[in-house]
Motif scaffolding. Structure first.
Motif, short mmCIF file in Angstrom:
data_model
loop_
_atom_site.label_atom_id
_atom_site.label_comp_id
_atom_site.label_asym_id
_atom_site.label_seq_id
_atom_site.Cartn_x
_atom_site.Cartn_y
_atom_site.Cartn_z
N ASN A 157 1.14 -1.44 0.33
CA ASN A 157 -0.18 0.23 -0.18
C ASN A 157 0.87 1.01 0.10
OD1 ASN A 157 0.99 -0.02 2.64
ND2 ASN A 157 -0.53 -0.20 3.63
N ALA A 158 2.00 1.41 -0.26
CA ALA A 158 3.10 2.35 -0.29
C ALA A 158 3.51 2.51 -1.38
CB ALA A 158 4.00 2.41 0.68
N LYS A 159 2.32 2.08 -2.33
CA LYS A 159 3.16 2.40 -4.04
C LYS A 159 1.66 2.43 -4.95
CE LYS A 159 6.90 -1.01 -4.51
NZ LYS A 159 8.15 -2.12 -5.17
N CYS A 160 1.74 2.84 -5.60
CA CYS A 160 0.46 3.63 -6.29
C CYS A 160 0.71 2.54 -7.49
CB CYS A 160 0.51 4.52 -7.04
SG CYS A 160 0.20 6.15 -6.39
N VAL A 161 -0.29 1.93 -8.14
CA VAL A 161 -1.20 0.19 -8.44
C VAL A 161 0.11 0.71 -9.96
CG1 VAL A 161 -2.72 -0.69 -9.68
CG2 VAL A 161 -3.18 -0.10 -7.08
N PRO A 162 -0.01 1.21 -10.04
CA PRO A 162 0.57 1.31 -11.96
C PRO A 162 1.88 0.70 -12.13
CG PRO A 162 -0.80 2.93 -12.11
CD PRO A 162 -0.62 2.93 -10.08
N PHE A 163 2.30 1.37 -10.34
CA PHE A 163 4.35 0.99 -10.55
C PHE A 163 4.61 0.68 -9.22
CE2 PHE A 163 3.24 5.49 -11.00
CZ PHE A 163 3.54 5.23 -12.65
N PHE A 164 3.49 -1.04 -9.43
CA PHE A 164 4.05 -1.60 -8.25
C PHE A 164 5.07 -2.45 -8.57
CE2 PHE A 164 2.09 -4.42 -11.49
CZ PHE A 164 3.14 -5.82 -11.23
N PHE A 165 6.09 -2.36 -9.75
CA PHE A 165 7.21 -3.39 -9.78
C PHE A 165 8.11 -2.37 -9.78
CE2 PHE A 165 5.25 -1.26 -13.47
CZ PHE A 165 6.31 -0.77 -14.15
N LEU A 166 7.89 -1.14 -9.39
CA LEU A 166 9.58 -0.31 -9.31
C LEU A 166 9.47 -0.29 -7.54
CD1 LEU A 166 8.30 2.52 -11.71
CD2 LEU A 166 9.54 0.71 -12.69
N SER A 167 10.73 0.00 -7.20
CA SER A 167 11.10 0.70 -5.98
C SER A 167 10.07 1.66 -5.38
CB SER A 167 12.27 1.28 -5.90
OG SER A 167 12.71 2.10 -6.59
N HIS A 168 10.51 1.36 -3.99
CA HIS A 168 9.01 2.43 -3.41
C HIS A 168 9.73 4.00 -3.89
CE1 HIS A 168 8.35 -0.79 -0.60
NE2 HIS A 168 7.14 0.25 -0.37
N ASP A 169 10.86 4.33 -3.68
CA ASP A 169 11.63 5.90 -4.00
C ASP A 169 10.76 5.87 -5.21
OD1 ASP A 169 12.21 6.29 -1.66
OD2 ASP A 169 14.55 5.65 -2.07
N ILE A 170 11.55 5.22 -6.95
CA ILE A 170 10.93 5.77 -8.31
C ILE A 170 9.30 5.54 -8.41
CG2 ILE A 170 10.97 4.91 -10.40
CD1 ILE A 170 13.46 5.85 -9.16
N SER A 171 8.71 4.53 -7.21
CA SER A 171 7.23 4.65 -8.12
C SER A 171 6.45 5.93 -6.79
CB SER A 171 6.58 3.32 -7.13
OG SER A 171 5.43 2.93 -6.62
N GLN A 172 7.23 6.35 -5.84
CA GLN A 172 6.90 7.71 -5.20
C GLN A 172 6.57 8.63 -6.07
OE1 GLN A 172 4.92 7.50 -3.12
NE2 GLN A 172 4.16 9.81 -3.27
N LEU A 173 8.26 9.11 -6.81
CA LEU A 173 8.40 10.33 -7.55
C LEU A 173 7.70 10.56 -8.74
CD1 LEU A 173 10.07 11.71 -8.20
CD2 LEU A 173 11.79 10.36 -10.05
N PHE A 174 7.16 9.30 -9.81
CA PHE A 174 6.03 8.75 -10.88
C PHE A 174 4.93 9.23 -10.45
CE2 PHE A 174 9.07 6.02 -13.20
CZ PHE A 174 9.78 7.02 -13.73
N SER A 175 4.32 8.50 -9.37
CA SER A 175 3.53 9.59 -8.20
C SER A 175 3.02 10.65 -8.15
CB SER A 175 2.12 8.14 -7.35
OG SER A 175 3.32 6.77 -7.75
N THR A 176 3.92 11.14 -7.70
CA THR A 176 3.98 12.83 -7.27
C THR A 176 4.42 13.46 -8.51
OG1 THR A 176 5.27 11.92 -5.60
CG2 THR A 176 4.80 14.57 -6.13
N ILE A 177 4.38 13.17 -9.47
CA ILE A 177 4.71 13.61 -11.28
C ILE A 177 3.48 13.61 -11.39
CG2 ILE A 177 5.58 13.82 -13.21
CD1 ILE A 177 8.38 13.13 -12.06
N ILE A 178 2.57 12.56 -11.91
CA ILE A 178 1.30 12.48 -12.15
C ILE A 178 0.36 13.20 -11.53
CG2 ILE A 178 -0.40 10.91 -12.50
CD1 ILE A 178 1.63 8.71 -13.57
N ILE A 179 0.77 13.30 -9.87
CA ILE A 179 -0.69 13.62 -9.22
C ILE A 179 -0.46 15.27 -9.08
CG2 ILE A 179 0.68 14.19 -6.90
CD1 ILE A 179 -2.77 12.53 -7.26
N ILE A 180 0.40 15.80 -9.64
CA ILE A 180 0.92 16.71 -9.74
C ILE A 180 -0.30 17.82 -10.64
CG2 ILE A 180 2.26 18.66 -10.91
CD1 ILE A 180 4.30 18.01 -8.97
N GLY A 181 -0.08 17.03 -11.73
CA GLY A 181 -0.96 17.57 -13.22
C GLY A 181 -2.41 17.53 -13.07
#
Length: 207
Positions: free
Chosen positions: A13-37
């Motif tokens: 639950n510390a990763k957004c579903v679309p990025f479940f296969f990535l590390s926590h940091d990379i997953s959070q980075l991509f998730s944050t970029i998307i959520i900014i939009g």
């Protein structure tokens, strides 16, 4: 052979579903970029009836929008600057306030649209925006009811995306909170020590 179970996608639950296969940091980075939009989109959804909104609401929307974008920037900086948890945790507070503000705006807009037809013409939001259209397009060949129907459809579509955006932001909030808890567990003690030490040093120099 690689096999993937559905449970593997949702188990962290510390990763957004679309990025479940990535590390926590990379997953959070991509998730944050998307959520900014998505957050930028919610700003425009918050003022979707801007022609009928007070300047106070418009200014408040602008201020909240700027604050949350600054908070995202600090959060991303905190991800790069290890062991500074306050740079991460500040986002959960700011985001919670922003989501609450968005829900307040959404509630007002939703009620206005839902009961728009029940109001008399001077307060009927569809009638008002139809008149705005003909004021801006005096040479239009469209019928009054046709324009009104298109405006109503536009508002319905925007409202659906508005709801989806709010749900995604709530989901991101939950994921980010879980991510921060992981960071607290991984280097929370080092952070506390360094922060307290620096505070003591600052206090001693001021004596």
């Amino acid at each position: 052979m690689f096999s993937l179970k559905v449970s593997d996608i949702f188990k962290d639950n510390a990763k957004c579903v679309p990025f479940f296969f990535l590390s926590h940091d990379i997953s959070q980075l991509f998730s944050t970029i998307i959520i900014i939009g998505i957050t930028v989109a919610t700003y425009f959804f918050n003022i979707m009836l801007h022609d009928e909104m007070s300047n106070f609401v418009l200014d408040a929307s602008r201020i909240f929008g700027i604050c949350i974008l600054i908070s995202y920037t600090i959060f991303l900086f905190g991800m790069a600057w290890k062991k500074k948890l306050f740079l991460l945790s500040q986002l959960t507070i700011t985001l919670a306030i922003y989501i609450f503000f968005c829900f307040a705006c959404f509630s007002c807009i939703f009620v206005t649209l839902l009961f728009g037809e029940a109001y008399r013409k001077s307060y009927n939001i569809y009638h008002i925006y139809t008149n705005y259209y003909f004021d801006d397009h005096p040479d239009s060949n469209l019928e009054y009811e046709e324009v009104k129907s298109k405006i109503k459809t536009k508002f319905i579509v925007e409202t659906i995306f508005y709801i989806l955006s709010l749900l995604i932001m709530i989901y991101y909030y939950k994921v980010t909170s879980a991510y921060i808890e992981i960071k607290k567990a991984s280097y929370g003690e080092d952070y506390d020590t360094s922060f307290i030490s620096s505070s003591k040093y600052s206090s001693s120099t001021n004596i």
